[in-house]
Design a protein around this motif. Sequence first.
Motif, PDB file in Angstrom:
ATOM      1  N   LYS A  40      -1.931  16.122  11.759  1.00 31.56           N
ATOM      2  CA  LYS A  40      -0.950  15.739  12.768  1.00 31.56           C
ATOM      3  C   LYS A  40      -0.850  14.237  12.942  1.00 31.56           C
ATOM      4  CE  LYS A  40      -1.112  20.075  15.015  1.00 31.56           C
ATOM      5  NZ  LYS A  40      -1.813  20.954  15.837  1.00 31.56           N
ATOM      6  N   ARG A  41      -1.156  13.490  11.903  1.00 30.85           N
ATOM      7  CA  ARG A  41      -1.065  12.036  11.967  1.00 30.85           C
ATOM      8  C   ARG A  41       0.231  11.573  11.317  1.00 30.85           C
ATOM      9  NH1 ARG A  41      -6.806  12.174  10.426  1.00 30.85           N
ATOM     10  NH2 ARG A  41      -7.931  11.843  12.352  1.00 30.85           N
ATOM     11  N   HIS A  86       0.791  -1.228   0.000  1.00 31.94           N
ATOM     12  CA  HIS A  86       0.000   0.000   0.000  1.00 31.94           C
ATOM     13  C   HIS A  86       0.823   1.278   0.000  1.00 31.94           C
ATOM     14  CE1 HIS A  86      -3.827  -2.040   0.620  1.00 31.94           C
ATOM     15  NE2 HIS A  86      -3.224  -2.822   1.506  1.00 31.94           N
ATOM     16  N   GLY A  87       2.111   1.204   0.173  1.00 35.23           N
ATOM     17  CA  GLY A  87       2.919   2.418   0.264  1.00 35.23           C
ATOM     18  C   GLY A  87       2.935   2.910   1.693  1.00 35.23           C
ATOM     19  N   SER A  88       2.579   4.161   1.920  1.00 35.79           N
ATOM     20  CA  SER A  88       2.590   4.705   3.275  1.00 35.79           C
ATOM     21  C   SER A  88       1.203   4.585   3.889  1.00 35.79           C
ATOM     22  CB  SER A  88       3.040   6.167   3.246  1.00 35.79           C
ATOM     23  OG  SER A  88       2.109   6.935   2.528  1.00 35.79           O
ATOM     24  N   LEU A  89       1.182   4.275   5.191  1.00 34.13           N
ATOM     25  CA  LEU A  89      -0.070   4.100   5.914  1.00 34.13           C
ATOM     26  C   LEU A  89       0.055   4.685   7.313  1.00 34.13           C
ATOM     27  CD1 LEU A  89      -0.914   0.376   5.071  1.00 34.13           C
ATOM     28  CD2 LEU A  89      -2.141   2.383   4.256  1.00 34.13           C
ATOM     29  N   SER A  90      -1.086   5.059   7.895  1.00 33.15           N
ATOM     30  CA  SER A  90      -1.110   5.515   9.275  1.00 33.15           C
ATOM     31  C   SER A  90      -1.336   4.322  10.193  1.00 33.15           C
ATOM     32  CB  SER A  90      -2.218   6.556   9.469  1.00 33.15           C
ATOM     33  OG  SER A  90      -3.484   5.945   9.282  1.00 33.15           O
ATOM     34  N   VAL A  91      -1.195   4.554  11.487  1.00 34.05           N
ATOM     35  CA  VAL A  91      -1.395   3.485  12.472  1.00 34.05           C
ATOM     36  C   VAL A  91      -2.823   2.957  12.402  1.00 34.05           C
ATOM     37  CG1 VAL A  91      -1.450   2.972  14.943  1.00 34.05           C
ATOM     38  CG2 VAL A  91       0.386   4.334  14.004  1.00 34.05           C
ATOM     39  N   ALA A  92      -3.786   3.846  12.195  1.00 37.60           N
ATOM     40  CA  ALA A  92      -5.188   3.424  12.141  1.00 37.60           C
ATOM     41  C   ALA A  92      -5.423   2.438  10.998  1.00 37.60           C
ATOM     42  CB  ALA A  92      -6.088   4.650  11.980  1.00 37.60           C
ATOM     43  N   PHE A  93      -4.904   2.733   9.828  1.00 38.61           N
ATOM     44  CA  PHE A  93      -5.095   1.832   8.696  1.00 38.61           C
ATOM     45  C   PHE A  93      -4.326   0.528   8.881  1.00 38.61           C
ATOM     46  CE2 PHE A  93      -6.697   5.514   6.320  1.00 38.61           C
ATOM     47  CZ  PHE A  93      -7.827   4.933   5.768  1.00 38.61           C
ATOM     48  N   LEU A  94      -3.113   0.615   9.417  1.00 42.20           N
ATOM     49  CA  LEU A  94      -2.358  -0.612   9.674  1.00 42.20           C
ATOM     50  C   LEU A  94      -3.113  -1.522  10.637  1.00 42.20           C
ATOM     51  CD1 LEU A  94       1.271   0.782   9.957  1.00 42.20           C
ATOM     52  CD2 LEU A  94       0.466  -0.891   8.308  1.00 42.20           C
ATOM     53  N   THR A  95      -3.645  -0.946  11.711  1.00 39.56           N
ATOM     54  CA  THR A  95      -4.394  -1.735  12.688  1.00 39.56           C
ATOM     55  C   THR A  95      -5.631  -2.346  12.053  1.00 39.56           C
ATOM     56  OG1 THR A  95      -3.622  -0.235  14.408  1.00 39.56           O
ATOM     57  CG2 THR A  95      -5.454  -1.670  14.969  1.00 39.56           C
ATOM     58  N   LYS A 143      14.079   0.044   9.656  1.00 44.84           N
ATOM     59  CA  LYS A 143      13.314  -0.656   8.636  1.00 44.84           C
ATOM     60  C   LYS A 143      12.202   0.226   8.090  1.00 44.84           C
ATOM     61  CE  LYS A 143      13.937  -5.244  10.647  1.00 44.84           C
ATOM     62  NZ  LYS A 143      13.227  -6.389  11.251  1.00 44.84           N
ATOM     63  N   VAL A 144      11.708   1.138   8.932  1.00 43.25           N
ATOM     64  CA  VAL A 144      10.555   1.982   8.599  1.00 43.25           C
ATOM     65  C   VAL A 144      10.907   3.415   8.965  1.00 43.25           C
ATOM     66  CG1 VAL A 144       8.159   2.449   9.248  1.00 43.25           C
ATOM     67  CG2 VAL A 144       8.921   0.110   9.029  1.00 43.25           C
ATOM     68  N   GLU A 145      10.311   4.371   8.247  1.00 44.12           N
ATOM     69  CA  GLU A 145      10.472   5.767   8.617  1.00 44.12           C
ATOM     70  C   GLU A 145       9.104   6.415   8.794  1.00 44.12           C
ATOM     71  OE1 GLU A 145      12.644   7.879   5.655  1.00 44.12           O
ATOM     72  OE2 GLU A 145      11.233   7.406   4.065  1.00 44.12           O
ATOM     73  N   ALA A 146       9.039   7.394   9.689  1.00 42.54           N
ATOM     74  CA  ALA A 146       7.789   8.090   9.989  1.00 42.54           C
ATOM     75  C   ALA A 146       7.857   9.495   9.407  1.00 42.54           C
ATOM     76  CB  ALA A 146       7.585   8.162  11.488  1.00 42.54           C
ATOM     77  N   PHE A 147       6.704   9.990   8.953  1.00 44.21           N
ATOM     78  CA  PHE A 147       6.639  11.342   8.419  1.00 44.21           C
ATOM     79  C   PHE A 147       5.206  11.866   8.556  1.00 44.21           C
ATOM     80  CE2 PHE A 147       5.509   8.525   5.046  1.00 44.21           C
ATOM     81  CZ  PHE A 147       4.547   9.178   4.306  1.00 44.21           C
ATOM     82  N   TYR A 148       5.068  13.177   8.463  1.00 48.36           N
ATOM     83  CA  TYR A 148       3.754  13.817   8.504  1.00 48.36           C
ATOM     84  C   TYR A 148       3.379  14.249   7.102  1.00 48.36           C
ATOM     85  CZ  TYR A 148       4.406  14.046  13.539  1.00 48.36           C
ATOM     86  OH  TYR A 148       4.613  13.719  14.853  1.00 48.36           O
TER      87      TYR A 148
END
Length: 71
Positions: free
Chosen positions: A64-65, A18-27, A54-59
Amino acid sequence: MDSTISLESEITNLLRVHGSLSVAFLTRFLNEMGLECTRQKVERTLRRMIQQRKVEAFYTNGNKRKHYRLR
């Protein structure tokens, strides 16, 4: 420990597809796949994966997610 490793591999597979996802979608996707997990457990696993680089976080889009993607 096995559940952590399988959770990491499932998160990696979801981010690859899926590319990039937020925590809500991953859960949500993990629960739909049959892995019972909470948002806190997913966040804890993602923090560990960030430390392992392994993973990087970004806004994105000024909200603010945090979103996560593979490095």
